[in-house]
Design a protein around this motif. Structure first.
Motif, PDB file in Angstrom:
ATOM      1  N   ARG A   1       0.844  -1.186   0.000  1.00  0.00           N
ATOM      2  CA  ARG A   1       0.000   0.000   0.000  1.00  0.00           C
ATOM      3  C   ARG A   1       0.878   1.234   0.000  1.00  0.00           C
ATOM      4  O   ARG A   1       1.891   1.283   0.677  1.00  0.00           O
ATOM      5  N   HIS A   2       0.460   2.234  -0.762  1.00  0.00           N
ATOM      6  CA  HIS A   2       1.228   3.466  -0.879  1.00  0.00           C
ATOM      7  C   HIS A   2       0.428   4.641  -0.324  1.00  0.00           C
ATOM      8  O   HIS A   2      -0.644   4.963  -0.839  1.00  0.00           O
TER       9      HIS A   2
ATOM     10  N   ASN B   1     -11.650  16.129 -10.877  1.00  0.00           N
ATOM     11  CA  ASN B   1     -10.689  15.270 -11.575  1.00  0.00           C
ATOM     12  C   ASN B   1     -10.267  14.114 -10.660  1.00  0.00           C
ATOM     13  O   ASN B   1      -9.085  13.909 -10.382  1.00  0.00           O
ATOM     14  N   THR B   2     -11.243  13.347 -10.231  1.00  0.00           N
ATOM     15  CA  THR B   2     -11.026  12.313  -9.226  1.00  0.00           C
ATOM     16  C   THR B   2     -10.114  11.207  -9.745  1.00  0.00           C
ATOM     17  O   THR B   2     -10.397  10.576 -10.763  1.00  0.00           O
ATOM     18  N   LEU B   3      -9.044  10.970  -9.027  1.00  0.00           N
ATOM     19  CA  LEU B   3      -8.116   9.906  -9.362  1.00  0.00           C
ATOM     20  C   LEU B   3      -8.682   8.567  -8.895  1.00  0.00           C
ATOM     21  O   LEU B   3      -9.050   8.403  -7.740  1.00  0.00           O
ATOM     22  N   VAL B   4      -8.752   7.602  -9.818  1.00  0.00           N
ATOM     23  CA  VAL B   4      -9.336   6.292  -9.527  1.00  0.00           C
ATOM     24  C   VAL B   4      -8.265   5.276  -9.149  1.00  0.00           C
ATOM     25  O   VAL B   4      -8.441   4.473  -8.232  1.00  0.00           O
ATOM     26  N   GLY B   5      -7.152   5.294  -9.862  1.00  0.00           N
ATOM     27  CA  GLY B   5      -6.083   4.338  -9.620  1.00  0.00           C
ATOM     28  C   GLY B   5      -4.937   4.585 -10.574  1.00  0.00           C
ATOM     29  O   GLY B   5      -4.955   5.541 -11.354  1.00  0.00           O
ATOM     30  N   GLU B   6      -3.927   3.723 -10.529  1.00  0.00           N
ATOM     31  CA  GLU B   6      -2.745   3.965 -11.340  1.00  0.00           C
ATOM     32  C   GLU B   6      -1.985   2.672 -11.616  1.00  0.00           C
ATOM     33  O   GLU B   6      -2.148   1.666 -10.918  1.00  0.00           O
ATOM     34  N   SER B   7      -1.182   2.736 -12.644  1.00  0.00           N
ATOM     35  CA  SER B   7      -0.299   1.641 -13.026  1.00  0.00           C
ATOM     36  C   SER B   7       1.131   2.152 -12.993  1.00  0.00           C
ATOM     37  O   SER B   7       1.434   3.206 -13.560  1.00  0.00           O
ATOM     38  N   VAL B   8       2.016   1.411 -12.325  1.00  0.00           N
ATOM     39  CA  VAL B   8       3.408   1.827 -12.185  1.00  0.00           C
ATOM     40  C   VAL B   8       4.309   0.741 -12.757  1.00  0.00           C
ATOM     41  O   VAL B   8       4.240  -0.419 -12.332  1.00  0.00           O
ATOM     42  N   GLN B   9       5.133   1.117 -13.729  1.00  0.00           N
ATOM     43  CA  GLN B   9       6.082   0.168 -14.284  1.00  0.00           C
ATOM     44  C   GLN B   9       7.179  -0.129 -13.271  1.00  0.00           C
ATOM     45  O   GLN B   9       7.669   0.770 -12.590  1.00  0.00           O
ATOM     46  N   ASN B  10       7.540  -1.393 -13.160  1.00  0.00           N
ATOM     47  CA  ASN B  10       8.584  -1.841 -12.242  1.00  0.00           C
ATOM     48  C   ASN B  10       9.757  -2.318 -13.085  1.00  0.00           C
ATOM     49  O   ASN B  10       9.765  -3.429 -13.593  1.00  0.00           O
TER      50      ASN B  10
ATOM     51  N   GLN C   1      -5.441   0.509  -6.955  1.00  0.00           N
ATOM     52  CA  GLN C   1      -6.696   1.243  -6.926  1.00  0.00           C
ATOM     53  C   GLN C   1      -6.700   2.137  -5.696  1.00  0.00           C
ATOM     54  O   GLN C   1      -6.098   1.816  -4.664  1.00  0.00           O
ATOM     55  N   ARG C   2      -7.378   3.239  -5.812  1.00  0.00           N
ATOM     56  CA  ARG C   2      -7.451   4.171  -4.699  1.00  0.00           C
ATOM     57  C   ARG C   2      -8.390   3.630  -3.632  1.00  0.00           C
ATOM     58  O   ARG C   2      -9.468   3.110  -3.952  1.00  0.00           O
ATOM     59  N   GLU C   3      -7.951   3.712  -2.384  1.00  0.00           N
ATOM     60  CA  GLU C   3      -8.771   3.224  -1.278  1.00  0.00           C
ATOM     61  C   GLU C   3     -10.059   4.048  -1.181  1.00  0.00           C
ATOM     62  O   GLU C   3     -10.019   5.285  -1.155  1.00  0.00           O
ATOM     63  N   TYR C   4     -11.182   3.355  -1.098  1.00  0.00           N
ATOM     64  CA  TYR C   4     -12.467   4.043  -1.029  1.00  0.00           C
ATOM     65  C   TYR C   4     -12.666   4.725   0.315  1.00  0.00           C
ATOM     66  O   TYR C   4     -13.069   5.880   0.396  1.00  0.00           O
ATOM     67  N   GLU C   5     -12.361   4.028   1.412  1.00  0.00           N
ATOM     68  CA  GLU C   5     -12.581   4.573   2.748  1.00  0.00           C
ATOM     69  C   GLU C   5     -11.419   5.434   3.228  1.00  0.00           C
ATOM     70  O   GLU C   5     -11.570   6.207   4.159  1.00  0.00           O
ATOM     71  N   ASN C   6     -10.261   5.283   2.605  1.00  0.00           N
ATOM     72  CA  ASN C   6      -9.092   6.095   2.958  1.00  0.00           C
ATOM     73  C   ASN C   6      -8.454   6.599   1.662  1.00  0.00           C
ATOM     74  O   ASN C   6      -7.480   6.030   1.171  1.00  0.00           O
TER      75      ASN C   6
ATOM     76  N   SER D   1      -6.457   8.745   0.762  1.00  0.00           N
ATOM     77  CA  SER D   1      -5.060   9.163   0.707  1.00  0.00           C
ATOM     78  C   SER D   1      -4.124   7.977   0.481  1.00  0.00           C
ATOM     79  O   SER D   1      -2.914   8.157   0.377  1.00  0.00           O
ATOM     80  N   GLU D   2      -4.684   6.745   0.404  1.00  0.00           N
ATOM     81  CA  GLU D   2      -3.870   5.560   0.198  1.00  0.00           C
ATOM     82  C   GLU D   2      -4.314   4.788  -1.036  1.00  0.00           C
ATOM     83  O   GLU D   2      -5.473   4.871  -1.448  1.00  0.00           O
ATOM     84  N   PHE D   3      -3.367   4.035  -1.590  1.00  0.00           N
ATOM     85  CA  PHE D   3      -3.640   3.195  -2.743  1.00  0.00           C
ATOM     86  C   PHE D   3      -3.296   1.752  -2.383  1.00  0.00           C
ATOM     87  O   PHE D   3      -2.239   1.494  -1.807  1.00  0.00           O
ATOM     88  N   ALA D   4      -4.160   0.807  -2.735  1.00  0.00           N
ATOM     89  CA  ALA D   4      -3.925  -0.607  -2.458  1.00  0.00           C
ATOM     90  C   ALA D   4      -3.639  -1.331  -3.766  1.00  0.00           C
ATOM     91  O   ALA D   4      -4.364  -1.172  -4.756  1.00  0.00           O
ATOM     92  N   GLN D   5      -2.600  -2.132  -3.770  1.00  0.00           N
ATOM     93  CA  GLN D   5      -2.261  -2.902  -4.962  1.00  0.00           C
ATOM     94  C   GLN D   5      -3.243  -4.053  -5.113  1.00  0.00           C
ATOM     95  O   GLN D   5      -3.493  -4.812  -4.188  1.00  0.00           O
TER      96      GLN D   5
END
Length: 301
Positions: free
Chosen positions: A29-30, A163-172, A184-189, A191-195
């Motif tokens: 989680r980020h 401009n609601t951010l929904v989620g993201e893809s990060v190249q590794n 994906q962006r956490e619905y209840e939080n 400010s955090e993103f869950a892989q």
């Protein structure tokens, strides 16, 4: 035609080696700064409970027009100045269902002369914004990628007032493997993103299966062969995006490799964005090297 080409490719390039080397690293989680959202409850895809806490609802236009399809096909359109002169143009993609019906399209924003020049300078490292449209030209979603020196970072954004951010893809980055982490962006939080997914494809792979935390395939993006002429002289790739683990993988992988989870709309939006990133990162040879029919550029990877 696309189904025939996909079958031909599978005969030439076995997916067994890709499946045997799928990444088993723990998901993470980020914490990030994100725009707050107002919680709304929806029944989601198939009425599953894990579809409730999502940003994109079942009645949102991007869901009803595109993301509710279990499988979609996107085709990058021919760029004639790229073909003839090697001049990098704004990218355009058609979006179709599995029957070949056009259900939308994507188009890179073209901001005029300065933007055209920066495309030639930065090429595959360039920042871009791609809008997703329905068939009548309404913007359903926006895909953004900032300048990237090594790892690409692409975002799925709703075209609302925030401009609601929904989620993201990060190249590794890896020396030879093709890797992405999907969040994906956490619905209840917010400010955090869950892989929710991980891509770890082998060298020169055309198949990009997405695995969950149990190393089961939950979704996928496969690049299809489009013929020797188009492959040699253009970047017009065709991609099959499989959203639904219950409906999209019949005969593709053994059932024991398939997850019992189904992507929600937020995750599907990230998958669609990731397909654009895959196209840029690994299959835009002409954008990377320049060239064209009237030049002496190389088309080798």
């Amino acid at each position: 035609m696309w189904k025939h080409n996909l079958t031909l490719y599978k005969r030439l390039f076995s997916s067994k080696s890709a499946i045997s080397q799928l990444n088993r690293s723990p998901f993470r989680r980020h914490p990030r700064v994100a725009t707050p959202i107002n919680p709304v409850v929806s029944s989601g895809i198939h009425g599953e409970s894990n579809m409730n806490n999502v940003i994109i609802k079942q009645y949102d236009p991007i869901a009803t027009h595109i993301l509710n399809e279990p499988t979609i096909i996107i085709e990058r359109q021919v760029e004639m100045m790229n073909v003839v002169l090697g001049f990098e143009q704004a990218n355009k993609y058609a979006i179709m269902d599995v029957m070949g019906n056009k259900i939308g399209y994507m188009q890179e924003r073209d901001f005029g002369f300065f933007k055209a020049i920066t495309r030639q300078i930065y090429k595959l490292h360039r920042p871009f914004t791609v809008d997703v449209f329905d068939n009548v030209g309404n913007v359903l979603m926006t895909i953004q990628r900032p300048f990237s020196f090594i790892n690409s970072h692409i975002k799925a954004i709703l075209p609302d007032e925030n401009n609601t951010l929904v989620g993201e893809s990060v190249q590794n980055w890896h020396l030879w493997r093709r890797r992405y982490e999907l969040f994906q962006r956490e619905y209840e939080n917010p400010s955090e993103f869950a892989q929710f997914g991980n891509i770890d494809a082998p060298f020169l792979s055309f198949e990009f299966p997405v695995t969950d935390e149990n190393n089961k395939i939950i979704a996928g993006c496969d690049r299809n062969w489009v013929g020797i002429g188009r492959e040699l002289f253009t970047d017009t790739g065709v991609y099959i995006i499989r959203f639904d683990s219950e409906q999209s993988f019949d005969g593709v992988y053994p059932k024991e490799m398939i997850s019992d989870k189904v992507l929600n709309y937020d995750q599907r939006a990230v998958m669609l964005s990731n397909a654009v990133s895959i196209d840029f990162d690994y299959f835009s040879r002409h954008s990377n090297h320049g060239g064209g029919l009237l030049s002496f550029g190389s088309y080798d990877e």
